[in-house]
Design a protein around this motif. Structure first.
Motif, PDB file in Angstrom:
ATOM      1  N   UNK A 188      81.917  16.059  67.832  1.00  0.00           N
ATOM      2  CA  UNK A 188      82.574  15.350  66.739  1.00  0.00           C
ATOM      3  C   UNK A 188      83.742  14.505  67.230  1.00  0.00           C
ATOM      4  N   UNK A 189      84.259  14.824  68.410  1.00  0.00           N
ATOM      5  CA  UNK A 189      85.387  14.083  68.965  1.00  0.00           C
ATOM      6  C   UNK A 189      84.944  13.021  69.973  1.00  0.00           C
ATOM      7  N   UNK A 190      83.672  13.061  70.371  1.00  0.00           N
ATOM      8  CA  UNK A 190      83.210  12.219  71.476  1.00  0.00           C
ATOM      9  C   UNK A 190      83.428  10.733  71.225  1.00  0.00           C
ATOM     10  N   UNK A 191      83.014  10.251  70.054  1.00  0.00           N
ATOM     11  CA  UNK A 191      83.153   8.827  69.750  1.00  0.00           C
ATOM     12  C   UNK A 191      84.607   8.465  69.465  1.00  0.00           C
ATOM     13  N   UNK A 192      85.322   9.351  68.771  1.00  0.00           N
ATOM     14  CA  UNK A 192      86.728   9.086  68.456  1.00  0.00           C
ATOM     15  C   UNK A 192      87.568   8.974  69.729  1.00  0.00           C
ATOM     16  N   UNK A 193      87.209   9.757  70.713  1.00  0.00           N
ATOM     17  CA  UNK A 193      87.972   9.781  71.962  1.00  0.00           C
ATOM     18  C   UNK A 193      87.274   8.970  73.059  1.00  0.00           C
ATOM     19  N   UNK A 194      86.563   7.949  72.646  1.00  0.00           N
ATOM     20  CA  UNK A 194      85.778   7.144  73.601  1.00  0.00           C
ATOM     21  C   UNK A 194      86.641   6.613  74.744  1.00  0.00           C
TER      22      UNK A 194
END
Length: 270
Positions: A188-194
């Motif tokens: 869930x954080x992967x794209x936000x923390x790109x």
């Protein structure tokens, strides 16, 4: 040294286009037959093979590992995907729980993520301190040199994926009942923390790429292209009896040895 000689492939080998549909199935079958020949060689020569697969979430690590191991003898191949470290693990030398998983003679081990968790997920998610991160980055290449000198053949792949493709794959996990096991809070954080993940990737590749233990980058937006090219590269790097002389080289637009210039020119997903 030419790329063909580097991969121990016959001089007449060429880079073939990536097949699709039934042609993909045919080419994949041929490469998996070669993997069986390779495993026979690993067993007869008492080789120890360690293949590391790193990359962003949803980059295709599970798929390529399944493709490699699907038709091989389960007694001589192991897939290692370690979970969250326990309290005891955190009290040990960082590499200790990975050392227990290293290949014995006659064995190939595939790491679905590895000690490089510290340089990626742990770094971005603040699961380790700055001091622990720097200690890892300053010692990991020495650790890998020890493995190589002990007789382990170490190959490291980094699967790179675009932000758009990652987002689509992660969203598909929410609706596909067969992919529910892949969903995690980290996803869930992967794209936000790109961007932080890009920065961590760049630092990891730059600081841990060596002539003896190089990083091989694989563009994995096209899953079929990634799988076919990883198989071609893996088979080319390891010697074995009965190798198909017409085995194609990997496509350098899909798979290539890391170089810092690829960060500067945007070839790696920014």
């Amino acid at each position: 040294m030419s790329k063909k000689k580097q991969h121990n492939i016959d001089e007449e080998s060429t880079c073939a286009p990536i097949p699709s549909g039934k042609e993909y199935d045919r080419v994949l079958h041929e490469l998996q037959v070669e993997l069986v020949k390779l495993q026979r060689e690993i067993i007869s020569a008492n080789d120890k093979i360690l293949v590391i697969f790193e990359g962003r979430d949803a980059a295709g690590k599970d798929g390529i590992i399944k493709t490699i191991s699907e038709h091989l003898s389960a007694r001589e191949i192991r897939v290692v995907a370690l979970g969250k470290p326990s309290e005891r693990d955190r009290a040990e030398w960082y590499f200790q729980r990975y050392v227990a998983q290293l290949p014995a003679a006659q064995e190939m081990v595939l790491f679905n993520r590895s000690w490089y968790n510290r340089a990626g997920v742990e770094r971005v998610m603040k699961f380790c301190t700055d001091e622990q991160y720097e200690e890892f980055m300053n010692t990991v290449t020495d650790f890998e040199q020890l493995l190589v000198r002990s007789g382990i053949k170490l190959i490291k792949y980094y699967l790179d994926i675009s932000k758009h493709e990652q987002k689509e794959r992660l969203e598909s996990r929410l609706t596909d009942p067969l992919k529910q096991w892949k969903i995690s809070p980290i996803d869930q954080q992967a794209t936000k923390l790109w961007k932080p993940y890009s920065e961590a990737r760049n630092a990891m590749l730059t600081r841990t790429h060596t002539p003896t233990t190089p990083w091989i980058v694989v563009h994995s937006d096209d899953k079929h292209a990634a799988r076919i090219n990883i198989l071609r590269d893996l088979l080319g790097r390891l010697p074995y009896q009965g190798k198909d002389k017409n085995l194609a080289l990997p496509d350098p637009q899909v798979l290539y040895a890391f170089d810092t210039v690829f960060i500067e020119n945007g070839r790696l997903a920014p």
